[in-house]
Design an enzyme around this catalytic site. Structure first.
Site, PDB file in Angstrom:
ATOM      1  N   PHE A 100       1.459  -4.424  -1.027  1.00  0.00           N
ATOM      2  CA  PHE A 100       1.079  -4.006   0.324  1.00  0.00           C
ATOM      3  C   PHE A 100       1.541  -2.598   0.662  1.00  0.00           C
ATOM      4  CE2 PHE A 100       4.495  -7.215   0.415  1.00  0.00           C
ATOM      5  CZ  PHE A 100       5.575  -6.433   0.804  1.00  0.00           C
TER       6      PHE A 100
ATOM      7  N   CYS B  85      -1.175   0.148   0.202  1.00  0.00           N
ATOM      8  CA  CYS B  85      -2.388   0.200   1.027  1.00  0.00           C
ATOM      9  C   CYS B  85      -2.111   0.127   2.524  1.00  0.00           C
ATOM     10  CB  CYS B  85      -3.349  -0.911   0.611  1.00  0.00           C
ATOM     11  SG  CYS B  85      -2.667  -2.582   0.697  1.00  0.00           S
ATOM     12  N   HIS B  86      -0.904  -0.125   2.924  1.00  0.00           N
ATOM     13  CA  HIS B  86      -0.574  -0.293   4.348  1.00  0.00           C
ATOM     14  C   HIS B  86       0.687   0.502   4.644  1.00  0.00           C
ATOM     15  CE1 HIS B  86       0.875  -2.451   7.987  1.00  0.00           C
ATOM     16  NE2 HIS B  86      -0.397  -2.704   8.183  1.00  0.00           N
ATOM     17  N   PHE B  87       0.635   1.684   4.922  1.00  0.00           N
ATOM     18  CA  PHE B  87      -0.453   2.642   5.017  1.00  0.00           C
ATOM     19  C   PHE B  87      -0.211   3.736   3.984  1.00  0.00           C
ATOM     20  CE2 PHE B  87       0.140   0.801   9.228  1.00  0.00           C
ATOM     21  CZ  PHE B  87      -1.145   0.421   9.560  1.00  0.00           C
TER      22      PHE B  87
ATOM     23  N   VAL C 106       4.537   0.387   4.918  1.00  0.00           N
ATOM     24  CA  VAL C 106       5.277  -0.614   5.683  1.00  0.00           C
ATOM     25  C   VAL C 106       4.653  -1.981   5.377  1.00  0.00           C
ATOM     26  CG1 VAL C 106       3.835  -0.285   7.743  1.00  0.00           C
ATOM     27  CG2 VAL C 106       6.128  -1.234   7.984  1.00  0.00           C
TER      28      VAL C 106
END
EC number: 4.2.1.59
Length: 172
Positions: free
Chosen positions: A67, A70-72, A77
């Site tokens: 994650f 891709c976030h962000f 985070v």
């Protein structure tokens, strides 16, 4: 009969995802990447804030987790919804630990508050689930409050986490 241990390893949790831990009709945890814990360190039928059951689990954090990429982009985070889902996962796991059967489904949450974040520099996330009520009739349902801590600091709280176990989810 369910083997009601007080703690579970990563391999135990993976076995739950394959339907091997709580029997053929017991609830399953999701498989990686959606499995949001590495171990359960404490499970009791008493204890917690309401003395009706308690679960504590941990997730080891490393900067390579899926994650963060891709976030962000440029601002990594852990999505808050993953911490919320982890709490639902643990409510369902507890119901299986008690001997409940069926497919686990999240049914809702009263209130969620985010007061911090999980960054790639964190080391460990801890989940604490405090059971308020377990219904074990035709419907098996757990109701609990939960908290998420990062490196010992509370960053999320949730009230009235609800998970049910269903024999048939076709009309859900």
């Amino acid at each position: 009969m369910v083997d009601k241990r007080e703690s579970y390893t990563k391999e135990d949790l993976l076995a739950s995802g394959r339907g091997e831990l709580f029997g053929a009709n017991g609830p399953q945890l999701p498989a990686p990447n959606m499995l949001m814990m590495d171990r359960v360190v404490k499970m009791t039928e008493t204890g917690g804030n309401f003395d009706k059951g308690y679960v504590e689990a941990e997730l080891d954090i490393n900067p390579d987790m899926w994650f963060f990429g891709c976030h962000f982009i440029g601002d990594p985070v852990m999505p808050g919804c993953l911490g919320l889902d982890a709490m639902w996962q643990l409510v369902g796991f507890y119901l299986g630990w008690l001997g409940g059967e069926g497919k686990g489904r999240a049914l809702g949450v009263g209130e969620v508050k985010f007061t911090g974040q999980v960054l790639p520099s964190a080391k460990k996330v801890t989940y604490r689930i405090h059971f308020k009520r377990v219904v074990n009739r035709r419907l098996v349902m757990g109701i609990a409050d939960g908290e998420v801590l990062v490196d010992g600091k509370q960053i999320y709280t949730a009230t009235d986490l609800k998970v049910g176990l269903f024999q048939d989810t076709s009309a859900f």
